[in-house]
Write an enzyme that holds these catalytic residues in place. Structure first.
Site, PDB file in Angstrom:
ATOM      1  N   HIS A  32       0.730  -1.272   0.061  1.00 47.68           N
ATOM      2  CA  HIS A  32       0.196   0.094  -0.075  1.00 47.68           C
ATOM      3  C   HIS A  32       1.039   0.959  -0.137  1.00 47.68           C
ATOM      4  CE1 HIS A  32      -3.066  -2.769   1.182  1.00 47.68           C
ATOM      5  NE2 HIS A  32      -2.481  -3.335   2.057  1.00 47.68           N
ATOM      6  N   ASP A 252       3.307  -7.010   1.870  1.00 47.37           N
ATOM      7  CA  ASP A 252       2.048  -6.143   2.519  1.00 47.37           C
ATOM      8  C   ASP A 252       2.721  -5.028   3.420  1.00 47.37           C
ATOM      9  OD1 ASP A 252      -0.625  -5.734   3.425  1.00 47.37           O
ATOM     10  OD2 ASP A 252      -0.051  -7.143   5.295  1.00 47.37           O
TER      11      ASP A 252
END
Length: 297
Positions: A32, A252
């Site tokens: 992200h 992640d």
């Protein structure tokens, strides 16, 4: 390597240089980007708001780890405004693609635009801490709009929901990517009903699974000298062994809403146990994402 994070980072300040040399073209399929909030407003506030983790820090991390391709997943931190992810794709020299968050009411023109600028899929969450975007039947019906664009469906759900979601998801008009090994509790072992349901689901060639999140699904006790992700690694190894052509790996990064801040170098080195031989690692890290996400370089 000092990445100069803010005072309360969600990522490791000095990730360990990995001992494992990744194959050329290695891809991190799940990260992200947060902020900077001064340019890309957050959709959350207060304690839920993470510190900035901008694209420049992500690019530097990937150079440090030996990662050459990446898929950025739009985070609920920025809500349904995909601008922060689109900006990171645009500056990624063709090596960064994305997965968007959109409402079910999004119009076809916007979906087509997202596909043109490098978004390869749309993600929907079924997590307690995130507001649901819609019911599963509505989302499966929505996949018919993704099919002409070559976009896939990505789903993130509480592990127990797999028993309810498996049947409807099998009716998707496009491939389905399961995030973080279905968020199973790795301490329950590979024979637990939730993981067994995930393995059963994966027998359908429509599905892919991300063997990411070993640090989230493994038990962790505060005060441990070093995190032990053995139980998560064991589940990831099972999936890679049984479904080598349909597994994808991701770091992640960054790591908000977590029990600890993982060392991204250690997550890379865990690949020696998840995919023990070089040929399997090359398939997991290079061939699978290259073919599925359709990188042009």
């Amino acid at each position: 390597m000092n990445l100069h994070p803010p005072a309360t980072p969600t990522y490791c300040q000095e990730p360990t240089p990995p001992r494992l040399v990744l194959p050329p073209g290695a891809c991190d399929t799940h990260v992200h980007v947060f902020g900077p909030a001064s340019r890309f407003p957050l959709a959350v506030s207060g304690q839920a708001a993470p510190a900035d983790a901008p694209k420049e820090t992500l690019y530097a991390l990937h150079r440090h780890l030996g990662i050459q391709r990446c898929v950025i997943v739009q985070s609920a931190v920025h809500g349904l405004d995909n601008a922060v992810t689109e900006d990171a794709i645009a500056h990624g020299e063709g090596r960064y693609l994305g997965v968007a968050l959109v409402p079910l009411s999004v119009d076809d023109a916007e979906l087509a635009r997202l596909a043109r600028v490098g978004f390869r899929g749309v993600r929907f969450n079924f997590m307690k801490h995130l507001a649901p975007a819609g019911g599963i039947d509505e989302i499966v019906a929505f996949t018919r709009r993704l099919a002409p664009l070559g976009m896939h469906l990505q789903v993130h759900f509480e592990s127990a929901l797999i028993h309810h979601l498996a049947g409807p998801l099998a009716q998707s008009a496009v491939p389905v990517v399961i995030d973080h090994m279905g968020r199973v509790d790795a301490s329950l072992g590979p024979e637990h009903a939730d993981f067994a349901a995930l393995r059963q689901l994966m027998r359908n060639p429509l599905f892919r699974v991300k063997v990411s999140g070993i640090d989230r699904v493994s038990p962790f006790a505060l005060g441990q000298a070093a995190p032990d992700y053995a139980s998560g690694i064991a589940l990831a190894r099972v999936l890679v062994r049984e479904f080598p052509e349909r597994c994808l790996w991701g770091s992640d990064w960054p790591h908000p809403n977590h029990t600890h801040v993982p060392d991204d170098g250690a997550l890379v080195d865990a690949l020696t146990q998840i995919a023990p031989d070089a040929r399997t690692r090359e398939q997991l890290l290079v061939r699978n994402p290259l073919e599925f996400y359709r990188f042009e370089i």
